[in-house]
Enzyme design. Structure first.
Site, PDB file in Angstrom:
ATOM      1  N   PRO A 118       0.803  -1.202   0.000  1.00 58.78           N
ATOM      2  CA  PRO A 118       0.000   0.000   0.000  1.00 58.78           C
ATOM      3  C   PRO A 118       0.837   1.252   0.000  1.00 58.78           C
ATOM      4  CG  PRO A 118       0.008  -1.101   2.152  1.00 58.78           C
ATOM      5  CD  PRO A 118       1.145  -1.591   1.370  1.00 58.78           C
ATOM      6  N   GLU A 119       0.496   2.142  -0.872  1.00 55.44           N
ATOM      7  CA  GLU A 119       1.105   3.466  -0.899  1.00 55.44           C
ATOM      8  C   GLU A 119       0.027   4.479  -0.519  1.00 55.44           C
ATOM      9  OE1 GLU A 119       3.305   4.068  -4.547  1.00 55.44           O
ATOM     10  OE2 GLU A 119       3.433   1.920  -4.870  1.00 55.44           O
TER      11      GLU A 119
END
Length: 274
Positions: free
Chosen positions: A2-3
DNA sequence: CGTCCCACCTGATTGC
DNA sequence: TGCAATCAGGTGGGAC
């Protein structure tokens, strides 16, 4: 996994579902490296607390708690920090739903639901923080153009590696570094200090654009990312370069090249990016 | 201090 | 089919 866009999607989803709820009890798995603060401290801070809100700072999910009635009004209540690492998920489920494998923490709410932290690879981290968490770097969505340009001054490292450095900008990871550089027409290996001011401003605008668009689409689901409800995102359908090595560039048709920069798989169009 | 590289994990996919 | 090698959205620490 996840960014910034994925973490923002998860934080917003969890916030909408559990804000105002009281945590009745807490369970933790005892896997040592998952916990940056002692499990006993996490359990003590969370048990009986009311969730005031859930937000994103960089790639970290921050759960704020309502001060207890007996608390000193001048002290900020501790915050619960959740970093998803590569494969972490934060899910809100009914307690009857069986726990997924690799569950490392469960916050049981008084209404019968649970907030669950699930993380197969165990690169994620849970901790409590005693002040308002600010993160290590600047927020890509709000940083001023001049401050953005300043981040790269004198840096001999590749521009892509600088984008991934969380103490400069926090929240940008491998997908959005590649996608922003593609949209700005800049090669990932260019030395950060040698990228011109005009190009840097193009990069900043491209980065903001790509992050906002990805948030609109619920993030990128490359393999296993899902939001708080277990729903995938759709930004991967708009990727120009990420995970498209060998496929034609959507702009010019030149095959996308895949190289390694700073130890990370890096994708670019040799024609569109200079 | 800046930069590079590897270790930390599991699981999915690729290649022989 | 089966098993080994490779790769993955992130970070933090040690070496230089």
């Amino acid at each position: 996994m996840p960014e910034l866009p994925e973490v923002e999607t998860v934080a917003n989803g969890v916030d909408a579902r559990v804000r105002g709820q009281r945590i009745a009890s807490v369970w933790t798995s005892g896997k040592p490296q998952t916990f940056k603060s002692p499990e006993s401290e996490i359990e003590e801070v969370l048990t009986g607390a009311v969730i005031a809100g859930v937000r994103r700072v960089g790639k970290t999910i921050v759960m704020t708690l309502t001060p207890r009635a007996d608390a000193d009004p001048d002290t900020i209540p501790a915050e619960f920090l959740i970093h998803l690492g590569m494969t972490g998920r934060l899910l809100v489920s009914q307690a009857e739903v069986p726990l997924p494998p690799h569950t490392h923490a469960v916050l049981s709410l008084v209404d019968g639901r649970e907030v669950r932290f699930v993380d197969p690879r165990r690169f994620g981290r849970l901790s409590v923080h005693r002040e308002a968490y600010a993160g290590p770097g600047a927020e890509p969505l709000t940083i001023a153009p001049s401050d953005f340009a300043m981040l790269f001054r004198g840096r001999r490292t590749p521009i892509k590696a600088a984008l991934l450095n969380q103490s400069l900008l926090h929240g940008v990871g491998n997908i959005y570094a590649d996608e922003a550089l593609a949209r700005a027409g800049i090669r990932p290996r260019r030395q950060a200090a040698r990228v011109t001011r005009v190009e840097l401003e193009r990069l900043r605008v491209a980065l903001v654009e790509v992050l906002k668009r990805a948030i609109e689409l619920g993030g990128s689901s490359v393999s296993d990312y899902v939001d708080a409800e277990g729903i995938a995102g759709f930004f991967q359908l708009e990727h120009r370069v990420y995970a498209r090595g060998g496929q034609p560039c959507r702009i010019c048709g030149t095959p996308i090249r895949k190289i390694v920069v700073g130890g990370r798989g890096t994708h670019f169009c040799p024609q569109c990016q200079r």
